[in-house]
Structure formats: structure tokens, C-alpha cells
Design a protein around this motif. Structure first.
Motif, mmCIF file in Angstrom:
data_model
loop_
_atom_site.group_PDB
_atom_site.id
_atom_site.type_symbol
_atom_site.label_atom_id
_atom_site.label_comp_id
_atom_site.label_asym_id
_atom_site.label_seq_id
_atom_site.Cartn_x
_atom_site.Cartn_y
_atom_site.Cartn_z
ATOM 1 N N GLN A 132 11.371 -13.395 -5.865
ATOM 2 C CA GLN A 132 11.519 -12.270 -7.056
ATOM 3 C C GLN A 132 10.107 -11.805 -7.725
ATOM 4 O OE1 GLN A 132 14.689 -12.870 -9.870
ATOM 5 N NE2 GLN A 132 14.379 -10.853 -10.718
ATOM 6 N N SER A 133 9.483 -13.121 -7.824
ATOM 7 C CA SER A 133 8.150 -13.013 -8.577
ATOM 8 C C SER A 133 6.974 -13.972 -7.918
ATOM 9 C CB SER A 133 8.225 -13.565 -10.053
ATOM 10 O OG SER A 133 9.426 -12.589 -10.690
ATOM 11 N N PRO A 134 6.394 -13.525 -6.807
ATOM 12 C CA PRO A 134 5.516 -14.336 -6.102
ATOM 13 C C PRO A 134 4.400 -14.556 -7.106
ATOM 14 C CG PRO A 134 6.304 -12.285 -4.997
ATOM 15 C CD PRO A 134 6.654 -11.955 -6.356
ATOM 16 N N SER A 135 4.054 -13.800 -8.115
ATOM 17 C CA SER A 135 2.852 -14.172 -8.795
ATOM 18 C C SER A 135 2.980 -15.405 -9.444
ATOM 19 C CB SER A 135 2.329 -13.004 -9.436
ATOM 20 O OG SER A 135 3.376 -12.666 -10.511
ATOM 21 N N PRO B 51 0.640 -20.395 -8.380
ATOM 22 C CA PRO B 51 -0.798 -20.418 -8.591
ATOM 23 C C PRO B 51 -1.844 -20.303 -7.326
ATOM 24 C CG PRO B 51 0.090 -22.862 -8.477
ATOM 25 C CD PRO B 51 1.029 -21.776 -8.277
ATOM 26 N N PHE B 52 -1.658 -19.284 -6.838
ATOM 27 C CA PHE B 52 -2.598 -18.826 -5.903
ATOM 28 C C PHE B 52 -3.558 -17.551 -6.156
ATOM 29 C CE2 PHE B 52 0.765 -21.340 -3.931
ATOM 30 C CZ PHE B 52 0.113 -22.134 -3.223
ATOM 31 N N PRO B 53 -4.899 -17.679 -5.910
ATOM 32 C CA PRO B 53 -5.765 -16.432 -6.072
ATOM 33 C C PRO B 53 -5.589 -15.434 -5.076
ATOM 34 C CG PRO B 53 -6.850 -18.394 -5.758
ATOM 35 C CD PRO B 53 -5.653 -18.676 -5.713
ATOM 36 N N LEU B 54 -4.852 -14.951 -4.916
ATOM 37 C CA LEU B 54 -4.849 -13.855 -3.615
ATOM 38 C C LEU B 54 -5.667 -12.579 -3.929
ATOM 39 C CD1 LEU B 54 -0.500 -13.737 -3.076
ATOM 40 C CD2 LEU B 54 -2.460 -15.160 -2.131
ATOM 41 N N ALA B 55 -5.896 -11.932 -2.712
ATOM 42 C CA ALA B 55 -6.567 -10.822 -2.739
ATOM 43 C C ALA B 55 -5.693 -9.743 -3.459
ATOM 44 C CB ALA B 55 -7.456 -10.426 -1.261
ATOM 45 N N ARG C 61 -1.343 -9.525 -3.560
ATOM 46 C CA ARG C 61 -0.995 -9.945 -5.056
ATOM 47 C C ARG C 61 0.551 -9.152 -5.014
ATOM 48 N NH1 ARG C 61 -6.276 -8.655 -8.122
ATOM 49 N NH2 ARG C 61 -7.470 -10.332 -7.681
ATOM 50 N N GLY C 62 1.465 -9.850 -5.555
ATOM 51 C CA GLY C 62 2.810 -9.338 -5.753
ATOM 52 C C GLY C 62 3.687 -9.486 -4.836
ATOM 53 N N ARG C 63 3.248 -10.083 -3.438
ATOM 54 C CA ARG C 63 3.681 -9.935 -2.080
ATOM 55 C C ARG C 63 4.317 -11.354 -1.768
ATOM 56 N NH1 ARG C 63 0.405 -6.411 1.594
ATOM 57 N NH2 ARG C 63 2.473 -6.103 2.779
ATOM 58 N N THR C 64 5.190 -11.579 -1.199
ATOM 59 C CA THR C 64 5.733 -13.064 -0.678
ATOM 60 C C THR C 64 4.816 -13.282 0.676
ATOM 61 O OG1 THR C 64 7.600 -12.291 0.655
ATOM 62 C CG2 THR C 64 7.836 -12.887 -1.708
ATOM 63 N N HIS C 65 4.691 -14.675 1.069
ATOM 64 C CA HIS C 65 4.446 -15.017 2.420
ATOM 65 C C HIS C 65 5.202 -14.286 3.434
ATOM 66 C CE1 HIS C 65 7.370 -17.828 2.511
ATOM 67 N NE2 HIS C 65 7.250 -18.093 3.852
ATOM 68 N N GLU C 66 6.261 -14.164 3.280
ATOM 69 C CA GLU C 66 7.126 -13.655 4.299
ATOM 70 C C GLU C 66 6.881 -12.178 4.376
ATOM 71 O OE1 GLU C 66 11.053 -16.327 3.176
ATOM 72 O OE2 GLU C 66 10.183 -14.982 1.688
ATOM 73 N N GLU C 67 6.580 -11.395 3.244
ATOM 74 C CA GLU C 67 6.278 -9.828 3.583
ATOM 75 C C GLU C 67 4.865 -9.417 4.377
ATOM 76 O OE1 GLU C 67 8.866 -8.231 -0.487
ATOM 77 O OE2 GLU C 67 6.778 -8.974 -0.527
ATOM 78 N N LEU C 68 3.919 -10.653 3.726
ATOM 79 C CA LEU C 68 2.768 -10.406 4.260
ATOM 80 C C LEU C 68 2.631 -10.912 5.671
ATOM 81 C CD1 LEU C 68 0.588 -12.491 1.841
ATOM 82 C CD2 LEU C 68 0.557 -9.895 2.256
#
Length: 498
Positions: free
Chosen positions: A143-146, A149-153, A157-164
Motif C-alpha cells: 500500500q505504501s512502498p515508500s 528505506p530505499f533511495p529509489l530513482a 518511487r512509490g512503486r513496489t518491486h512487483e510493479e517494477l
């Protein structure tokens, strides 16, 4: 006799395995046997009583051949190993613990032997993600991937690893949906040179996103292995609707044993393989005594990590020798806790599924089924691969259990009051496996696979390493069926053996 025998008589050169099983689905074999007519009976040595050896022996026996299965251990099943030395009624799976719904041949043998299966829960929104000292539920993270604690590009941001992942491989899923297994094999050939890390990097993933993917998919220790195996498992639906055998996975090899017990020699460690134009001679140690076994053909199901220590005369082809030397077998260690009550379900509502953590235990797997919410249960407290697994294996078992207990208490503090005993199993410490499963490195499928599966004279090969499903029971089962077919239709020995 197979119900298909009447339809498939042949004379002269027998049809290829691939042509036979283009017409007759491999999952029909458990119920009906090999879809080819009877041939002259052969005596066949089968090295190893893991799933590949048991399947090959069973199918050859059904066709009237005489299998002789040589097994170094005092049990069948190989890397299916159900540990039963907990409190009465409890058990744990040191090796294979689930069967994907798409693995139809394995499930076919379960049906044939009347073994009940039930869902193995892999995806549970109540299971936990414990990273960077934060304790979240999987539902929270989705629900809240952010919150992780990962400094994503910016674009991640705001997306799960599954969505990526889905965005990255969406086209590959389309290929699989359209072309099935053949499409998957073409994809494997195209991307065989990529590691998981290399593929994600080439697809524009940031280092933080790759770290996120590695942690949440339990692949951080194997990111430098071939991405093609990841494709087969994820795109090939290996994690969708998996099943387990109710009462323990060892019931499957035991079912084969009941039908093959007169043909199995336990305590028989193969040390040498020799052959000439007419026969195969296998030398083995049995209780410290050197013994020879002779037959017209042999099926070797030994992992290449074990086969490397077996003398061969005449030497195998240079390609086979290269494959035996180079094929990568991954480490795997499991640490089990027997607890007084399944505290995870009582306190967190967790029933099945997996907790992900960056702690050394890495992966906590909760049982999908417990006998009672108020009785003892077994928790897979740590399931590790690769370098992580080797670290745990380097410890004395008592120390490993104590350290795992300390780590699990950071996630589930109540574990200390419920813990009773622990057990560690490391597949690299098993001399007759020397590793948990094949995990291809980049380019190994392209450069080694044809040599892995190719027969050497009268010696044929089977095992999960000889299949399109390495690291799964299905791979061993399919390779055992294929090896049985190849030996069944092979030229008979020109001289008596035995």
C-alpha cells in the motif's frame, strides 16, 4: 502395458523422445506409463534413488526391464528429505517443500499413488517485511512502498518491486502466454548471457531498486546468477498455486519405494563407472567392501558435484567433463524451531507465507497448516541460499540455532518463551548432494546444457540438472521419464551381463 502402446507401434529406428511427447503429453506417463511398445528386457543400473532415479526405475520396471538402483544413503528421495525427529506428529522439510500447479507430472504421480495434496501458502498479506529495523506487514508495503528505506530513482518511487518487475518483463509474459514453453525457451536463449543484476541494470533499474528486488524476492545472494532461471520460475508460474503433500513430502519417494524395494541397494556408494561396447560396470563401496554391478545400460542421476569424484573409464567426452567441472550447485541451509504454540498466528494473524528481512536469517517461512492453534508446531525460522547459507553452515549447529533465535526475537519477541528445540540442515554438508540444486551462471545454459544431457555410450543422465526445471522436483521427474524412454528404446546388450 501402456494404454497408448496400441497406437504407437514402431519398427526400425524408434521415434525421438521429443516427437513422442509432442503427441502424448508427459503428464500422462504417471497414469499410463511410457507411450511406446514393449522391447527386449534389459538390466539397467540406476545411480541414485532420488526422484529422477525412482521415476526412471519405476517406468522401466513397468515396461518389463530390471532396474537395479544403487543408493549411498539409507533412504530414498535424495533432496526430498522430511525430518521427523521433532515432537510426535511434527515434521519439517529440509529439501523440496512444494509443487507448483504447473508441474503436472509430479502431481500426476501424487494422484497415481493416492497422495493427498493441499495448498502451500506463499503470498500472505499478514506476513512481515522487517528491513532497516522497521517491522511492517506485506500489505503495508504494497500500500505504501515508500515506507521502506530505499533511495529509489524518481521514476521508481512509490512503486513496489512487483510493479517494477511487471513493467520490465511485460513483453516476456506476452511471449509466454502466446507461445508457452517454446517461447520461454527462446527467451532463455536470448537472455542467457545476463545475470539477474545485469538484466535489471540493463533495463534501467537503479542500484536501490535492485537491492529492493533482491531483498524482497530472497535473491540478494544470487543476483549474479543467470536471469534465465528467474524467467522460468517467475514467468513460468512456478510460484502460483503451489501444493504440498499432506503429511510430508517424503511420502512421494516412499510410494515409489514400495513398488521398487526389491530393486534398491542401500548403503552402496558409487566410486567408478566403466563401460565397453556391450555393458556398463559400476564399482561401489558397500560397508567398506568393493563390489561390482554389471548391466547393459546405466542411468546416472548423481549430481555433477558428486559425479566429479567418481572415476570414469573410458573418460567422458570433453564437453561432459567441462559440464561436470563447471556446473554451479548452490548452497542452502534451513534452521527449524519447534515451538510450544504457533505464536505468529496467535499474535499477528499469520497463517502461511513468508517474512522477509535483512537480518542474517533472511527468510522466515510459516507453516501453511498447523494441527492446532494451541499445540506445538515447527517454524522454518531461517531459509538461506548462497553465501548466506554457507555462513550458517560454518557454525556449530547449537550456535546456529542460538544465533537464529536471537535474530528471530527481533521480529517476534515472543519466540523466546515458546521455543523448545532447533534443527539445522545444510545441503553443502551432505556428501551425497554437495549442494542444494543447480543454479546456472550466465551463459551456462547455452554452453553446457547440451553436454549435461547427452548420453555417454551406454550411460544416460537424469536429475534436475538435466531438465528445463532445475531446482524443482518436476525437473527430476521429467528427466527420469526421458532417461527411461531413451534406455527403453536403446539397442539391447550384445552379451549376457549380471
Amino acid at each position: 502395458m501402456s494404454v497408448l502402446d496400441h497406437q504407437d507401434g514402431f519398427t526400425g529406428t524408434p521415434p525421438s523422445f521429443s516427437s513422442i511427447f509432442t503427441r502424448y503429453s508427459m503428464p500422462s506417463v504417471p497414469a499410463h506409463g511410457l507411450p511406446v511398445p514393449a522391447r527386449p528386457a534389459k538390466r539397467v543400473l540406476i545411480l541414485g534413488a532420488g526422484m529422477a532415479g525412482l521415476v526412471a526405475g519405476y517406468e522401466l520396471l513397468r515396461k518389463g526391464h530390471e532396474p537395479v538402483i544403487l543408493e549411498a544413503r539409507q533412504r530414498v528421495g535424495g533432496r526430498i528429505h522430511t525430518i521427523r525427529d521433532f515432537a510426535p506428529g511434527l515434521y519439517a522439510e529440509a529439501g523440496a517443500m512444494r509443487i507448483p500447479k504447473v508441474h503436472e507430472s509430479t502431481l500426476g504421480y501424487c494422484r497415481e499413488f493416492g497422495l493427498p495434496v493441499r495448498p502451500f501458502v506463499t503470498d500472505n498479506p499478514h506476513s512481515l517485511v522487517h528491513v532497516g529495523g522497521r517491522r511492517l506487514s506485506l500489505a503495508d508495503v504494497r500500500q505504501s512502498p515508500s515506507r521502506l528505506p530505499f533511495p529509489l530513482a524518481a521514476h521508481e518511487r512509490g512503486r513496489t518491486h512487483e510493479e517494477l518487475w511487471q513493467e520490465t518483463v511485460g513483453e516476456l509474459y506476452d511471449h509466454y502466454e502466446r507461445d508457452g514453453t517454446e517461447g520461454l525457451e527462446r527467451l532463455a536463449a536470448k537472455y542467457d548471457g545476463y545475470s539477474i543484476r545485469g538484466f535489471l541494470k540493463a533495463s534501467g533499474w537503479s542500484e536501490a531498486a535492485i537491492e529492493l528486488y533482491g531483498l524482497l524476492t530472497h535473491t540478494e545472494s544470487t543476483l549474479n546468477t543467470a536471469v534465465t532461471q528467474e524467467f522460468r520460475e517467475v514467468i513460468g508460474q512456478a510460484y502460483e498455486n503451489p501444493q504440498e503433500i499432506a503429511g510430508g513430502m517424503d511420502q512421494l519417494p516412499r510410494a515409489f519405494y514400495e513398488r521398487l524395494k526389491a530393486h534398491i541397494r542401500f548403503g552402496t556408494e558409487v566410486v567408478a563407472i566403466a563401460q565397453d561396447a556391450d555393458q556398463v560396470v559400476v564399482r561401489a563401496r558397500v560397508g567398506g567392501t568393493a563390489t561390482e554391478f554389471r548391466a547393459s545400460h546405466a542411468i546416472c542421476t548423481l549430481p555433477f558435484s558428486v559425479l566429479r569424484n567418481v572415476d570414469v573409464d573410458p573418460a567422458f567426452s570433453t564437453g561432459k567433463q567441462k559440464a561436470i567441472r563447471q556446473l554451479h550447485y548452490d548452497a542452502s541451509t534451513k534452521i527449524f524451531f519447534q515451538v510450544r504454540r504457533p505464536f505468529w498466528s496467535q499474535r499477528d494473524g499469520i497463517r502461511g507465507g513468508t517474512t522477509v528481512t535483512d537480518l542474517p536469517v533472511r527468510r522466515v517461512v510459516y507453516p501453511s497448516h498447523v494441527a492446532s492453534e494451541h499445540d506445538r508446531a515447527v517454524l522454518l525460522a531461517s531459509y538461506t541460499w548462497g553465501q548466506d547459507a554457507l555462513r550458517w553452515a560454518s557454525m556449530e549447529p547449537a550456535r546456529a540455532v542460538a544465533e537464529a533465535l536471537r535474530q528471530i526475537a527481533k521480529i517476534h519477541p515472543s519466540v523466546r518463551e515458546e521455543f523448545e528445540t532447533g534443527r539445522v540442515y545444510s545441503w553443502y554438508d551432505d556428501p551425497f548432494s554437495a549442494g542444494a540444486y543447480v543454479l546456472f551462471e550466465p551463459d551456462q545454459q547455452s554452453t553446457l546444457q547440451e553436454h549435461i544431457v547427452r548420453p555417454e555410450g551406454r550411460v544416460y543422465f537424469a536429475g534436475e540438472h538435466c531438465s528445463r526445471w532445475p531446482a524443482w522436483i518436476e525437473g527430476a521427474v521429467e528427466s527420469g521419464i526421458k532417461a527411461a524412454y531413451d534406455v527403453h528404446v536403446a539397442e539391447a546388450s550384445r552379451c549376457p551381463v549380471g
